[in-house]
Motif scaffolding. Structure first.
Motif, PDB file in Angstrom:
ATOM      1  N   ASP A 244      59.446  10.131  16.868  1.00  0.00           N
ATOM      2  CA  ASP A 244      58.232  10.077  16.073  1.00  0.00           C
ATOM      3  C   ASP A 244      58.425   9.048  14.980  1.00  0.00           C
ATOM      4  N   THR A 245      57.965   7.817  15.228  1.00  0.00           N
ATOM      5  CA  THR A 245      58.164   6.728  14.263  1.00  0.00           C
ATOM      6  C   THR A 245      56.837   6.201  13.747  1.00  0.00           C
ATOM      7  N   SER A 246      55.766   6.982  13.914  1.00  0.00           N
ATOM      8  CA  SER A 246      54.454   6.501  13.493  1.00  0.00           C
ATOM      9  C   SER A 246      54.384   6.277  11.993  1.00  0.00           C
ATOM     10  N   HIS A 247      55.223   6.971  11.238  1.00  0.00           N
ATOM     11  CA  HIS A 247      55.185   6.835   9.778  1.00  0.00           C
ATOM     12  C   HIS A 247      56.073   5.702   9.283  1.00  0.00           C
ATOM     13  N   TYR A 248      56.751   4.992  10.190  1.00  0.00           N
ATOM     14  CA  TYR A 248      57.764   4.033   9.760  1.00  0.00           C
ATOM     15  C   TYR A 248      57.488   2.644  10.309  1.00  0.00           C
ATOM     16  N   GLU A 249      56.217   2.274  10.414  1.00  0.00           N
ATOM     17  CA  GLU A 249      55.895   0.990  11.010  1.00  0.00           C
ATOM     18  C   GLU A 249      56.481  -0.163  10.210  1.00  0.00           C
ATOM     19  N   THR A 250      56.674   0.042   8.909  1.00  0.00           N
ATOM     20  CA  THR A 250      57.238  -1.018   8.075  1.00  0.00           C
ATOM     21  C   THR A 250      58.751  -0.955   8.030  1.00  0.00           C
ATOM     22  N   ASN A 251      59.355  -0.015   8.777  1.00  0.00           N
ATOM     23  CA  ASN A 251      60.797   0.171   8.706  1.00  0.00           C
ATOM     24  C   ASN A 251      61.451   0.017  10.070  1.00  0.00           C
ATOM     25  N   GLN A 252      60.930  -0.899  10.890  1.00  0.00           N
ATOM     26  CA  GLN A 252      61.500  -1.138  12.196  1.00  0.00           C
ATOM     27  C   GLN A 252      62.651  -2.123  12.075  1.00  0.00           C
ATOM     28  N   TYR A 253      63.667  -1.926  12.891  1.00  0.00           N
ATOM     29  CA  TYR A 253      64.847  -2.775  12.869  1.00  0.00           C
ATOM     30  C   TYR A 253      64.984  -3.444  14.208  1.00  0.00           C
TER      31      TYR A 253
ATOM     32  N   THR B  89      63.909  18.145  26.166  1.00  0.00           N
ATOM     33  CA  THR B  89      64.399  17.769  24.845  1.00  0.00           C
ATOM     34  C   THR B  89      63.583  18.451  23.758  1.00  0.00           C
ATOM     35  N   ASN B  90      64.268  18.953  22.728  1.00  0.00           N
ATOM     36  CA  ASN B  90      63.592  19.574  21.603  1.00  0.00           C
ATOM     37  C   ASN B  90      63.094  18.505  20.658  1.00  0.00           C
ATOM     38  N   HIS B  91      61.811  18.551  20.346  1.00  0.00           N
ATOM     39  CA  HIS B  91      61.232  17.602  19.405  1.00  0.00           C
ATOM     40  C   HIS B  91      60.960  18.339  18.109  1.00  0.00           C
ATOM     41  N   PRO B  92      61.725  18.070  17.059  1.00  0.00           N
ATOM     42  CA  PRO B  92      61.517  18.792  15.801  1.00  0.00           C
ATOM     43  C   PRO B  92      60.179  18.431  15.177  1.00  0.00           C
ATOM     44  N   PRO B  93      59.634  19.306  14.336  1.00  0.00           N
ATOM     45  CA  PRO B  93      58.369  19.012  13.654  1.00  0.00           C
ATOM     46  C   PRO B  93      58.493  17.799  12.738  1.00  0.00           C
ATOM     47  N   SER B  94      57.345  17.325  12.292  1.00  0.00           N
ATOM     48  CA  SER B  94      57.327  16.158  11.417  1.00  0.00           C
ATOM     49  C   SER B  94      58.109  16.434  10.135  1.00  0.00           C
ATOM     50  N   GLY B  95      58.941  15.479   9.746  1.00  0.00           N
ATOM     51  CA  GLY B  95      59.759  15.627   8.548  1.00  0.00           C
ATOM     52  C   GLY B  95      61.049  16.378   8.765  1.00  0.00           C
ATOM     53  N   VAL B  96      61.215  16.983   9.943  1.00  0.00           N
ATOM     54  CA  VAL B  96      62.442  17.698  10.294  1.00  0.00           C
ATOM     55  C   VAL B  96      63.272  16.810  11.214  1.00  0.00           C
ATOM     56  N   ILE B  97      64.557  16.707  10.960  1.00  0.00           N
ATOM     57  CA  ILE B  97      65.428  15.875  11.788  1.00  0.00           C
ATOM     58  C   ILE B  97      66.373  16.757  12.590  1.00  0.00           C
TER      59      ILE B  97
END
Length: 384
Positions: A104-113, A135-143
């Motif tokens: 889930d990288t929708s919140h990090y468009e300015t932080n791509q490497y 695969t377990n996908h954690p909720p948003s903000g959870v890693i």
């Protein structure tokens, strides 16, 4: 001639004859001795040459046997490699890039490497297909984090990225990497999926070592504490766009034995004093049987954790022979979905868990957009 003169001449002649015979006997004796000496020298020289020839024959025989063993070993290696290729080919997914669609990288468009492909080319040959529906996908903000005791990553360079992708990990903490200072960076680069970075500590001898592998959706920095001598650690500050404060992650490897246990407790307490107020997660192999409630060392560690408002979350055995040695400890961080896998990575079982810092805005809506802008600015500054 008188009789006396004749007798004198006869005596002289006889004496001369005897001297001649004696000289001749001496000469023959000397010649015989010389001949024997020459013969002895000749035999000695022949024995020496024969010894050298025998030595050369033995040396040649050893070389031939060594070449035969090497040839046989090479044939065995080729055979095993060919069988491994046939078996592995059924699992390897031949792709030229790493599939990160499940992040889930929708919140990090300015932080791509950008991926450094020449550093991960070996990983591409080890890419494994993932069953994403499992695969377990954690909720948003959870890693999702993992903890493994590898007992050498040198022979697990393809397995490490497989563990990361199959379990949808954002962070993997590794103990007992068994890397050396001069080769650690190269080995760890070959363990990284694209868009991952790492920090590590290594030895100049076999054993020990620790590392933290993390997705580059985080802004990260490494911290060091100069007073630690009884255990190895990697301390990493992880910044996330959806967190009010970062998480300080400390991955610990404490070698077995209790000779310096009091020193360990003292240094661990000093470390906790240094990081007071942090959203703290401590992971690692502590080599303490915390499952034995009557164990004196487990009690001492539990008392230290309680004094520092720390909670420990692993309650299952993490070692093949029994015992809870690999721990997950936290303060001001919500730990959930702790799972000890039954698949052995080494003689330890992997531990997986979710983490999210306790937010000051939990259950509340941010009232002012300026707060959100300020948070974005802090993250942007960390990136730079």
């Amino acid at each position: 001639m008188s009789t006396a003169a004749y007798q004198g001449s006869a005596a002289v002649a006889k004496a001369s004859g005897m001297a001649f015979v004696l000289n001749e006997a001496i000469r023959r004796k000397l010649e015989e001795m010389d001949r024997r000496q020459q013969e002895e020298k000749r035999r000695t020289e022949e024995k020496r040459r024969e010894g050298e020839r025998e030595k050369q024959r033995k040396e040649k025989s050893r070389r031939d046997q060594k070449r035969e063993r090497l040839g046989l070993g090479f044939m065995v290696v080729i055979g095993v490699a060919f069988l491994a290729f046939l078996v592995g080919n059924s699992r390897i997914k031949k792709v030229s890039h790493y599939d990160t669609s499940h992040y889930d990288t929708s919140h990090y468009e300015t932080n791509q490497y950008e991926t450094n492909h020449h550093e991960t080319s070996q990983y591409e040959t080890c890419q494994y297909e993932t069953n994403h529906h499992e695969t377990n996908h954690p909720p948003s903000g959870v890693i999702r984090l993992g903890l493994i005791n590898a007992r050498s990553i040198n022979n697990k360079r393809c397995l490490i990225p497989e563990v990361i992708t199959e379990n949808n990990l954002s962070v993997l903490c590794i103990t007992e990497t068994w890397t050396r200072n001069d080769t650690a960076d190269k080995v760890l680069r070959e363990c990284l999926p694209p868009d991952f970075g790492c920090y590590n500590v290594s030895r100049n001898r076999k054993g020990g070592g620790a590392a933290v592998l993390f997705s580059k959706v985080f802004c990260s920095e490494q911290k060091e504490f100069g007073f630690i001598t009884t255990f190895e650690y990697v301390a990493t500050v992880l910044h996330h766009r959806q967190w009010d404060k970062p998480i300080l992650l400390i991955n610990v490897y404490r070698p077995p034995g209790y000779k310096k246990f009091k020193d360990f407790l003292s240094e661990f307490q000093m470390l906790l004093n240094e990081v007071q107020g942090s959203n703290l997660v401590v992971t690692g192999d502590f080599n303490i049987r915390v499952d034995r409630v009557e164990d004196r060392y487990a009690k001492l560690l539990e008392e230290l954790l309680q004094r520092n408002d720390l909670d420990q979350y692993v309650n299952s055995k993490t070692h093949q022979k029994g015992g809870t040695l690999d721990l997950v400890i936290s303060r001001n961080v919500e730990i959930s979905d702790v799972h000890v896998s039954n698949e052995l990575i080494s003689d330890h079982y992997p531990v997986f868990f979710n983490a999210k810092p306790v937010s000051k805005n939990t259950g509340k809506k941010i009232k002012d957009d300026r707060d959100e802008d300020e948070q974005g600015k802090r993250f942007k500054k960390c990136e730079e």
